[in-house]
Scaffold this motif. Structure first.
Motif, PDB file in Angstrom:
ATOM      1  N   TRP A  32      -6.992   0.136  -5.185  1.00 34.26           N
ATOM      2  CA  TRP A  32      -5.869  -0.687  -5.647  1.00 34.26           C
ATOM      3  C   TRP A  32      -4.550  -0.087  -5.157  1.00 34.26           C
ATOM      4  N   CYS A  35      -4.075  -1.173  -1.741  1.00 35.98           N
ATOM      5  CA  CYS A  35      -3.640  -2.577  -1.719  1.00 35.98           C
ATOM      6  C   CYS A  35      -2.134  -2.663  -1.907  1.00 35.98           C
ATOM      7  N   CYS A  40      -1.564  -6.033   0.416  1.00 40.01           N
ATOM      8  CA  CYS A  40      -2.643  -6.966   0.715  1.00 40.01           C
ATOM      9  C   CYS A  40      -3.891  -6.566  -0.061  1.00 40.01           C
ATOM     10  N   GLU A  41      -4.665  -7.568  -0.521  1.00 40.09           N
ATOM     11  CA  GLU A  41      -5.888  -7.260  -1.260  1.00 40.09           C
ATOM     12  C   GLU A  41      -7.106  -7.144  -0.349  1.00 40.09           C
ATOM     13  N   TRP A  85      -6.704  -8.991  -7.078  1.00 36.32           N
ATOM     14  CA  TRP A  85      -5.677  -7.957  -7.155  1.00 36.32           C
ATOM     15  C   TRP A  85      -4.297  -8.576  -6.960  1.00 36.32           C
ATOM     16  N   GLN A  86      -4.186  -9.452  -5.963  1.00 30.58           N
ATOM     17  CA  GLN A  86      -2.886 -10.052  -5.671  1.00 30.58           C
ATOM     18  C   GLN A  86      -2.422 -10.939  -6.826  1.00 30.58           C
TER      19      GLN A  86
END
Length: 121
Positions: A32, A35, A40-41, A85-86
């Motif tokens: 994470w 990211c 970006c995921e 995640w995003q």
């Protein structure tokens, strides 16, 4: 990175703990962080490199399988996608966008003047 207060008790975390132990959860946090750094995921790397990025010392496929089975990731061709995640970090992406434009848009309304604080006679 925005981490939900229920992360330790979330069912996905409990599955990941069962499959990969505390090291697997730490590896997820490392991914994470990547990211956020990459904004970006998607991590366009094979399992061996993803494991290295995540500081995973075991079999790279064990980590990837645990991330996928727990629901935290999915493999799309050459990319490992860290699921949602995003979406969870929308505020960060909004800040990135505003930063490219010079920051938060300025307000046209004048700010109210503060009254000076003086001594009472």
């Amino acid at each position: 990175m925005i981490l939900s207060p229920d992360f330790p008790d979330h069912y996905k975390t409990k599955i990941l703990l069962r499959l990969a132990g505390h090291a697997g959860v730490f590896s997820l946090l490392k991914l994470w962080s990547q990211c956020q750094f990459r904004k970006c995921e998607r991590i366009e790397k094979p399992a061996e490199i993803v494991a290295a990025i995540a500081d995973w010392e075991g079999d790279p496929m064990q980590l990837e399988n645990a991330l996928v089975e727990s629901g935290y990731a999915r493999r799309e061709g050459d990319a490992l996608v860290l699921h949602q995640w995003q979406d969870q970090n929308k505020r960060l992406f909004s800040n990135y966008k505003n930063g490219k434009k010079g920051g938060r848009p300025k307000s046209d309304a004048p700010k109210p003047q503060k009254k000076p604080v003086g001594m009472r006679l």
